[in-house]
Design an enzyme around this catalytic site. Structure first.
Site, short mmCIF file in Angstrom:
data_model
loop_
_atom_site.label_atom_id
_atom_site.label_comp_id
_atom_site.label_asym_id
_atom_site.label_seq_id
_atom_site.Cartn_x
_atom_site.Cartn_y
_atom_site.Cartn_z
N HIS A 122 -6.95 37.19 2.98
CA HIS A 122 -8.20 36.69 2.39
C HIS A 122 -8.31 35.17 2.50
O HIS A 122 -9.00 34.53 1.71
CB HIS A 122 -8.32 37.14 0.94
CG HIS A 122 -8.59 38.62 0.81
ND1 HIS A 122 -8.33 39.33 -0.34
CD2 HIS A 122 -9.10 39.53 1.69
CE1 HIS A 122 -8.66 40.61 -0.15
NE2 HIS A 122 -9.12 40.75 1.07
N CYS A 150 -20.02 18.22 3.19
CA CYS A 150 -19.75 17.93 4.60
C CYS A 150 -20.40 16.59 4.95
O CYS A 150 -21.32 16.13 4.26
CB CYS A 150 -20.37 19.05 5.43
SG CYS A 150 -20.12 18.90 7.21
#
Ligand code: NAD
Ligand code: ZN
Length: 255
Positions: A122, A150
């Site tokens: 995961h 970002c």
């Protein structure tokens, strides 16, 4: 010898006689490190319902809201240290009796506990990606702003698999291959209800692996495919099992 000790002896025997041994781990192995599993009363998951917060749709539509959960999870995970179960699995690997861990956890505690061959089914929360431009970052470089952004301005997503996202192809393929040829599979601290990780025990069993299950409570596996069920806390049972392997095998595996 009590019943549990007898079962631990039998499990250690199976591990010593196996040339490919895997461990599949879930949230339960990290509970004693202070990270609650989905089932524990109280804690993180009673505040943030995974069905509401841990889906990729939730992240795409309201990443700021999902970061409220991620921020709290990050606090819990970054304070956690490996417990005796993680450490004993690291030792079993160094002894040559455990070949791979397939973990559903994203907490990095197997690696911190000394394991090297860890397949993260995961993903891992230590890196972040931008869903919009594809750029990647280390989470530790982005701790100053919440939610982290970002360079393009969008909110970053940790590289963990949210519900509704595919399993990383490499982890999926390697797990399938390993499960198909394992002789022993230890299933530790997982309710084995999250798909497709829950297919690993079945695949292993179909290929005649011995299934050793370690859990505080019985699961749907316990009465169906489990060969040896060791009931108790992972932090107690796993070290006891590794001690038994050490006593019997003397640290020299078959290959
Ligand atoms: P789960 O919460 O569905 O099941 C946990 C299992 O562990 C239960 O069967 C419980 O009886 C058992 N357990 C609890 N404490 C234990 C202990 N001390 N010793 C032994 N067994 C114990 O967890 P899951 O099956 O892993 O599925 C939940 C999903 O959420 C997975 O993808 C999991 O990785 C993720 N998750 C990860 C973390 C983490 O990274 N530590 C924490 C919570 C959830
Ligand atoms: Zn971007």
């Amino acid at each position: 010898m009590g019943k549990l000790e007898e079962l631990i002896e039998a499990a250690s025997e199976a591990i010593i006689n196996s040339t490919l041994t895997l461990a599949l781990t879930g949230a339960g192995i990290s509970v004693e490190s202070g990270i609650p599993d989905f089932r524990s009363a109280g804690g993180l998951w009673s505040k943030f319902d995974p069905a509401e917060y841990a889906t990729i749709e939730a992240f795409r539509s309201d990443p700021e809201k999902v970061w409220k959960m991620l921020t709290e999870m990050d606090k819990v995970v970054s304070a956690a240290r490996p417990n005796p179960a993680h450490i004993a699995l690291g030792e079993l690997e160094r002894m040559g009796y455990l070949h791979y861990i397939i973990t559903q956890n994203i907490d990095n505690l197997h690696q911190e506990g000394g394991s090297r061959n860890v397949i993260e089914y995961h993903g891992n929360s230590s890196t972040l990606s931008c869903l919009w431009c594809g750029k990647n970052y280390r989470a530790s470089d982005k701790r100053d702003t919440i939610p982290p952004r970002c360079d393009c301005g969008k909110i970053l997503k940790p590289d963990v698999v949210f519900f509704g996202e595919p399993i990383p192809a490499d982890a999926l393929n390697r797990s399938f291959q390993l499960a198909s040829s394992a002789q022993v599979l230890m299933v530790i601290g997982t309710s084995a209800v999250v798909s497709p990780a829950n297919t690993i025990p079945t695949i292993a069993k179909q290929n005649r692996a011995k299934i050793i299950e370690i859990n505080m409570e019985r699961t749907h596996l316990s009465d169906t495919i489990t060969d040896i069920f060791l009931q108790g806390k992972a932090g107690e049972i796993v070290p006891a099992l590794v001690q038994a392997v050490k006593r019997k095998g003397g640290g020299s595996p078959l290959m």
